[in-house]
Write an enzyme that holds these catalytic residues in place. Sequence first.
Site, PDB file in Angstrom:
ATOM      1  N   GLU A 258       0.888  -1.169   0.000  1.00  0.00           N
ATOM      2  CA  GLU A 258       0.000   0.000   0.000  1.00  0.00           C
ATOM      3  C   GLU A 258       0.918   1.208   0.000  1.00  0.00           C
ATOM      4  O   GLU A 258       1.507   1.557   1.020  1.00  0.00           O
ATOM      5  CB  GLU A 258      -0.926  -0.031   1.219  1.00  0.00           C
ATOM      6  CG  GLU A 258      -2.123   0.890   1.106  1.00  0.00           C
ATOM      7  CD  GLU A 258      -1.800   2.306   1.537  1.00  0.00           C
ATOM      8  OE1 GLU A 258      -1.512   3.143   0.643  1.00  0.00           O
ATOM      9  OE2 GLU A 258      -1.833   2.578   2.737  1.00  0.00           O
ATOM     10  N   LEU A 259       1.037   1.835  -1.183  1.00  0.00           N
ATOM     11  CA  LEU A 259       2.086   2.836  -1.382  1.00  0.00           C
ATOM     12  C   LEU A 259       1.499   4.232  -1.516  1.00  0.00           C
ATOM     13  O   LEU A 259       0.426   4.519  -0.999  1.00  0.00           O
ATOM     14  CB  LEU A 259       2.925   2.431  -2.598  1.00  0.00           C
ATOM     15  CG  LEU A 259       3.473   1.003  -2.555  1.00  0.00           C
ATOM     16  CD1 LEU A 259       4.253   0.671  -3.806  1.00  0.00           C
ATOM     17  CD2 LEU A 259       4.303   0.769  -1.306  1.00  0.00           C
ATOM     18  N   CYS A 292      -1.635   9.319   2.627  1.00  0.00           N
ATOM     19  CA  CYS A 292      -1.337   8.793   1.294  1.00  0.00           C
ATOM     20  C   CYS A 292      -2.499   9.018   0.337  1.00  0.00           C
ATOM     21  O   CYS A 292      -2.315   9.048  -0.878  1.00  0.00           O
ATOM     22  CB  CYS A 292      -0.988   7.319   1.361  1.00  0.00           C
ATOM     23  SG  CYS A 292      -2.290   6.274   2.054  1.00  0.00           S
TER      24      CYS A 292
END
Length: 484
Positions: A258-259, A292
């Site tokens: 999960e970037l 993010c």
Amino acid sequence: MKTEKILSPFDGRVIGEMPVSDAAEVESAIVRSQAAFQKMRKLPRFVRADILLKAAELLKERREEFVTTIAGEAGKPLYDARGEVSRAIFNLTNAAAEARRFGGEEVPLDMDAGVFEYQTTDSQGRPIALADLDSEALNRMRRRIGISRRFPIGPILAISPFNFPLNLVVHKVAPAIAVGNSVVLKPAPQTPLTSVLLQRLLRDAGLPDGALEILHCSVPLAESMVRDERFAMVSFTGSAKVGWHIKDIAGRKKVALELGGNGAVVVAEDADLDLAAARCVRGGVVYGGQYCIGVQRILVQQSVAEAFTAKLIERVRACKVGDPMQEGVDVGPVIDQGSALRIQGWIDEAVAAGAVMLHGGPRVGAVIQPTVLTNTAKGMKVEDEEVFGPVLTVNSYDSFEEAIARAGDSKYGLQGGMFTNDLRRAFQAIEDWDVGGLMVNDVPIYRIDNMPFGGWKESGFGREGTKYAMEEMSDIKHLVINYA
């Protein structure tokens, strides 16, 4: 044992001390995790569920201790820290519910006549044509059942980021427990103290020793664990650069990434501009923009761009900037001085290249003033990369197709947002815009923790959200029984 001081990113005061793990302690933790997995995999569903439910109850009781620790070590405003704790309580409760019902399915085996004919033989092993079979023979052929069951896969290596030191840890730990795995957790170096509180809480809830190990260790030791074949899976949340490096060195084990992202929001001419402006500020600058899935790029239809931008600036100006430990503060520091210098440098580069600053101010330590830029373009870091700071870019567009093309013109694809009352546009957008989640009449920061969550392109692969993470952390065994 050597310890390291954990400091407030706002004023540098000591929040606590964290033991630093060496190679011997890393090895011991892995061995304990392996032993704990053998216990966890045999625990009945209701036991795993009860542990998670008890943990949720204990977290409610210890809420303020977690809130102050999160606010202290992460620099997160108090009300945002309280929200994170509430989400973690839900996550634990939902994982308990999923643990009770998570299982497999019957797989039908009588779907195709040709397969039946191919599989049917007489006493001499010769094929029998379907037309030659009597009703009893057909019934016997029907009496095969396929059962697909999911089983835990083994110790999980979880590597978590600093921005949600409780809830993003729970997103990895709770599904692993629910399905019957053990976890070795490497928390972010800036925010390990919250993880220690969670470990104690889970032990008090009845989690077996070794089922959650925490290692505050060096990068080389963390990389050695990524390579270690005793782990069945690596679950990582963090930057794209580190995530893809992990995938390269992980070997044959499962990897979930999960970037990052540089979330875009499209505001159409029929949008509720007040709602859009308020939500863009909440999703873009609060907590220093360290999400993010935060708002970074805003694209507004030309006819309403001036009105929307005025509303946006008004709300940005109303944000209270300061000490995250004080009530009412919206924007505290970013995580450290190095991050603040990088963010300020990107702002300065954009302005030097022609961007116009509509709101901003000088950096003070690790505090970046909420910043709004316009006239930004591809090639600027504030457009192309993940700022991870309180920076918004606002630009106008003519056609909706142009807006979606520009929103999707990114190496990232985590979540997006759009404001419109035309559902046709929403369905058009989800077909043409490659993101893991699209929020209509909201911003990409919107996330309910049982949703499937993850990205396309350089934003990673695999999905979090309790049930989806449990699927990632388990594997299928298929049983076929012939009871003819």
